[in-house]
Design an enzyme around this catalytic site. Structure first.
Site, PDB file in Angstrom:
ATOM      1  CD  GLU A 130      -2.836  -1.217   0.042  1.00  0.00           C
ATOM      2  OE1 GLU A 130      -3.077  -0.162  -0.579  1.00  0.00           O
ATOM      3  OE2 GLU A 130      -3.306  -2.321  -0.288  1.00  0.00           O
ATOM      4  CG  ASP A 198       2.370  -7.401  -5.843  1.00  0.00           C
ATOM      5  OD1 ASP A 198       1.834  -6.843  -4.866  1.00  0.00           O
ATOM      6  OD2 ASP A 198       1.768  -8.182  -6.597  1.00  0.00           O
TER       7      ASP A 198
END
Length: 480
Positions: A130, A198
């Protein structure tokens, strides 16, 4: 302190709205005719969102958990590039598995993540992902692109995205209603966004000292659990999890050197606290669970299990059984804020206010500005009848940390029996402002200024009143 009584009982008021009502209730932040998203503007949106979140979600006011989440987030953030503004980490009392990012460095984590994650590295992998959405400006770029293809500007889009962060299902409906966008493109990050978050998040994870294999492991557990579910968790609504994403995360983790990662006591203490304080499970059942875990071990460190056992005993007023557990833990972990907080609860429950105050004053010498120490000390002083001392302590703290909502709520409680109506009204005004309720904030501050008998204080409150009036105009402009 436990904050069973003082913690806000906020509800998901937006859950009951129809899509059209939800769309109409959203904060419209910005001015018309602007399609570029500057860093300054993004930070402003983030500040507005925090107030929006406080008004519409059960944001945790537990200072111990909030400090843990912030420390974990800052540890990851220290390894990030392109950090343009201070980050804020909000913990939401919700058992669902979800985390989300918003403009301006605001991240939300649901308490359900703690219950589902097996270790700190798994939780950290979600936060790292995030953080990367924010540092890579994925939301800002999405808004810029959508503002070029719809009649609405960024200002008209931000509110809908804010609702999507607060409540993904209602947010998707609102985005479809207000923008006429397809569901997939309206709410989900793009494939490239997810893979980039990611990849960069994995680097943050490793550089901050966490296990890089935890990301793929957490993804795989989610995929296995919800493969055939008709209602996936909110996290999968905004973060699709194809097998290619799991495979790439696993492959990239193998590029990092393998090493041992010791279990985090702090994570397990936080998990135990959430299980006891926020879950619906009976305290007696949890007490037995942790008592057994302390003996058998397994995934639980013995001291974390003993802490959970002690908290469960406190819940059912078994103070004499909780005390030896907590005092033994304190002897081994003298400066641990989880244990310090629990001992304060115990002392105050048994009217041992002097003991709690002495311990906290000693802790304050080492951590003069620590919010857990200050909040607990103020609460203990009030329970001992020393409201003026509590007010002075909190006033000093709030001059340095004026955004601490819980401290403002506590100082309002401290002022009430002191018959200091002006200071009480000021505190009420600041609480309202931090929740975005500027009409109430202005009214309360105006009363505070009129009631003040001290010329200097009256001038200071008058100046603050003008600030709130300007903030109210800005807020009204943001919403219309």
């Amino acid at each position: 302190m436990g904050f069973h009584a003082t913690r806000l009982a906020l509800a998901f008021s937006l859950l009951t709205l129809t899509p059209l009502q939800a769309a109409n209730s959203l904060p419209d932040i910005g001015t018309a005719g602007v399609s570029a998203m500057s860093v300054e503007r993004e930070a402003r949106f983030g500040q507005a969102f925090i107030r929006f979140a406080r008004s519409n979600q059960p944001v945790s006011n537990d200072p111990v958990l909030n400090e843990y989440v912030t420390d974990l987030g800052l540890k990851l953030l220290s390894q990030a590039d392109s950090v343009r503004f201070p980050f804020r980490f909000l913990l939401i009392r919700d058992d669902s598995i979800n985390a989300s990012a918003f403009l301006g460095g605001v991240l939300q984590l649901h308490t359900g993540l703690f219950l589902y994650a097996e270790n700190e590295s798994e939780l950290a992998s979600v936060i790292a992902h995030e953080i990367t959405h924010v540092t890579q400006r994925h939301i800002a770029r999405y808004l810029e692109s959508q503002s070029r293809s719809t009649p609405l500007t960024i200002a008209g889009l931000v509110g809908s995205v804010a609702l999507a962060v607060v409540n993904p299902q209602a947010g998707m409906a609102a985005l479809q209603t207000t923008l006429g966008l397809k569901m997939q493109s309206a709410i989900n990050y793009t494939r490239d966004n997810e893979f980039e978050a990611d990849r960069i998040g994995l680097r943050l994870l490793y550089n901050a000292g966490f296990d890089p294999t935890a990301m793929a492991g957490f993804f795989q557990k989610l995929a296995d659990k919800y493969q055939f579910a008709s209602t996936p968790p909110p996290m999968l609504l905004t973060h699709p999890l194809p097998t290619s994403r799991i495979a790439e995360a696993r492959s990239r983790a193998q590029d990092y050197p393998a090493k041992n990662y010791p279990a985090s006591l702090e994570f397990q203490l936080a998990k135990a606290r959430i299980m006891v304080r926020f879950q619906q499970s009976g305290a007696v059942d949890l007490q037995r669970f942790f008592e057994q875990a302390a003996v058998e071990g397994g995934n639980w460190q013995a001291d974390a299990a003993r802490y959970g056992q002690a908290l469960a005993l406190l819940q059912v007023n078994e103070y004499d059984k909780a005390r030896p557990l907590l005092e033994a833990l304190a002897s081994r972990h003298a400066n641990n804020i989880f244990i310090l907080d629990a001992l304060t609860d115990l002392d105050n429950a048994q009217d041992r206010f002097d003991s709690a105050i002495a311990r906290l004053q000693q802790a304050r010498k080492q951590r003069p500005d620590n919010q857990v120490v200050i909040i607990n000390l103020a609460d203990s002083l009030m329970q001992a009848g020393r409201h003026q001392d509590a007010a002075s302590l909190l006033d000093n703290y709030l001059r340095r940390y004026p955004e601490n909502l819980l401290a403002w709520e506590l100082i309002a409680q401290a002022y009430r029996p002191l018959s200091d109506e002006s200071s009480f009204r000021q505190a009420q005004a600041e609480v309202a402002a931090l929740k975005g309720r500027y009409d109430l904030a202005v009214d309360q501050m105006e009363i505070a200024a009129n009631l003040s008998k001290d010329a200097m204080q009256r001038a200071r409150l008058g100046a603050r009143l003008e600030q709130l009036r300007q903030q109210q105009k800005d807020w009204d402009a943001l919403r219309n």
